[in-house]
Scaffold this motif. Structure first.
Motif, PDB file in Angstrom:
ATOM      1  N   PRO A 297      30.245  43.167 -34.828  1.00 48.94           N
ATOM      2  CA  PRO A 297      29.030  43.907 -35.177  1.00 48.94           C
ATOM      3  C   PRO A 297      28.697  45.062 -34.237  1.00 48.94           C
ATOM      4  O   PRO A 297      27.834  45.882 -34.550  1.00 48.94           O
ATOM      5  CB  PRO A 297      27.939  42.826 -35.144  1.00 48.94           C
ATOM      6  N   ARG A 298      29.380  45.149 -33.093  1.00 49.04           N
ATOM      7  CA  ARG A 298      29.134  46.248 -32.165  1.00 49.04           C
ATOM      8  C   ARG A 298      30.062  47.444 -32.428  1.00 49.04           C
ATOM      9  O   ARG A 298      30.013  48.442 -31.710  1.00 49.04           O
ATOM     10  CB  ARG A 298      29.302  45.761 -30.711  1.00 49.04           C
TER      11      ARG A 298
ATOM     12  N   GLU B 146      27.507  49.894 -37.961  1.00 51.24           N
ATOM     13  CA  GLU B 146      26.334  50.698 -37.598  1.00 51.24           C
ATOM     14  C   GLU B 146      25.309  50.676 -38.723  1.00 51.24           C
ATOM     15  O   GLU B 146      25.667  50.661 -39.903  1.00 51.24           O
ATOM     16  CB  GLU B 146      26.759  52.140 -37.301  1.00 51.24           C
TER      17      GLU B 146
ATOM     18  N   GLY C 241      23.182  48.240 -38.952  1.00 51.22           N
ATOM     19  CA  GLY C 241      22.821  46.837 -39.180  1.00 51.22           C
ATOM     20  C   GLY C 241      23.532  46.170 -40.334  1.00 51.22           C
ATOM     21  O   GLY C 241      23.048  45.181 -40.893  1.00 51.22           O
ATOM     22  N   LYS C 242      24.697  46.706 -40.737  1.00 50.86           N
ATOM     23  CA  LYS C 242      25.468  46.081 -41.818  1.00 50.86           C
ATOM     24  C   LYS C 242      25.849  44.649 -41.458  1.00 50.86           C
ATOM     25  O   LYS C 242      26.183  44.373 -40.304  1.00 50.86           O
ATOM     26  CB  LYS C 242      26.751  46.872 -42.094  1.00 50.86           C
ATOM     27  N   SER C 243      25.846  43.781 -42.456  1.00 47.64           N
ATOM     28  CA  SER C 243      26.292  42.398 -42.236  1.00 47.64           C
ATOM     29  C   SER C 243      27.793  42.319 -42.494  1.00 47.64           C
ATOM     30  O   SER C 243      28.396  43.246 -43.048  1.00 47.64           O
ATOM     31  CB  SER C 243      25.560  41.445 -43.189  1.00 47.64           C
TER      32      SER C 243
END
Length: 233
Positions: free
Chosen positions: A109-110, A115, A117-119
């Protein structure tokens, strides 16, 4: 000419599956529960009267072990069986063997693909592949172009081989993300789903094209479970 139909099974539940580690190119054997689940699959396929012309798996121990159980329970141990490294699981590089939670909800997720806040479910397979390459310090992970091509080539080679031999059913044992990638390459409009261990996805091949018939079918395992329970009664 008979129809060419691929029955693509995900391998049985392994030690790493059980404790939530990303398996990738690393390997662990099936657990007792995993072996039992694949016995169910083999018995369910036999009960359905499904016979196979040939068998294929990746070259990973867990798929080889799974195939052995399926063919034994189906009573089809004498059919031709080949191993193909092109239908291996994704390689997670330096993160291979790490905990799923750390990889998919901590490190990845980083990356750029996440970017905004996508899951994990919103990121496409090409984006996910590039994210793994981005964080792999060992340089082992495959770029999407390489990864997708080897998976497509592997399944296509199997389908073309069977088709050239007059068609028929073939049993293939591969891996969750690899199977999902192949299905996505056939139809990239479909939603991502998690494939259970021992589930079967069915794909037909005709006139050089693939058609998805079933995804993650657990009916064979459920029937096999009934058979085993009736034997105990």
């Amino acid at each position: 000419m008979a129809k060419t139909r691929l029955y693509i099974a995900r391998h049985g539940k392994t030690m790493f599956n059980t404790i939530g580690r990303a398996q990738g190119w690393s390997d662990t054997p099936l657990t007792d529960e995993g072996e039992r689940g694949i016995r169910q699959l083999g018995l369910g396929l036999k009960d359905a009267g499904t016979t196979f012309k040939a068998a294929f798996s990746s070259d990973s121990g867990r798929t080889i072990q799974t195939m052995g159980i399926i063919l034994k329970e189906c009573g089809q141990e004498s059919i031709p069986y080949q191993r193909d490294k092109r239908i291996r699981e994704w390689c997670f590089g330096s993160l291979d063997g790490g905990y799923d939670g750390e990889l998919f909800f901590g490190v990845l997720p980083r990356t750029k693909a996440f970017e905004g806040g996508k899951s994990i479910n919103e990121v496409t397979y090409p984006e996910l592949a590039e994210s793994i390459v981005e964080v792999d310090t060992a340089g082992w992970a495959e770029p999407w172009e390489v990864l997708s091509q080897r998976i497509w080539d592997g399944f296509t080679a199997i389908a073309k081989k069977i088709d050239a031999e007059g068609g028929g059913n073939v049993i293939i044992v591969s891996h969750g993300m690899t199977i999902n990638t192949f299905l996505w390459l056939i139809d990239n409009n479909r939603e991502k789903i998690s494939l259970d261990n021992g589930s079967v996805s069915v794909v037909d091949f005709a006139d050089g094209k693939f058609t998805i018939e079933k995804i993650g079918d657990m009916s064979y395992r459920h029937r096999g479970q009934e058979i085993l329970e009736n034997e105990k009664a």
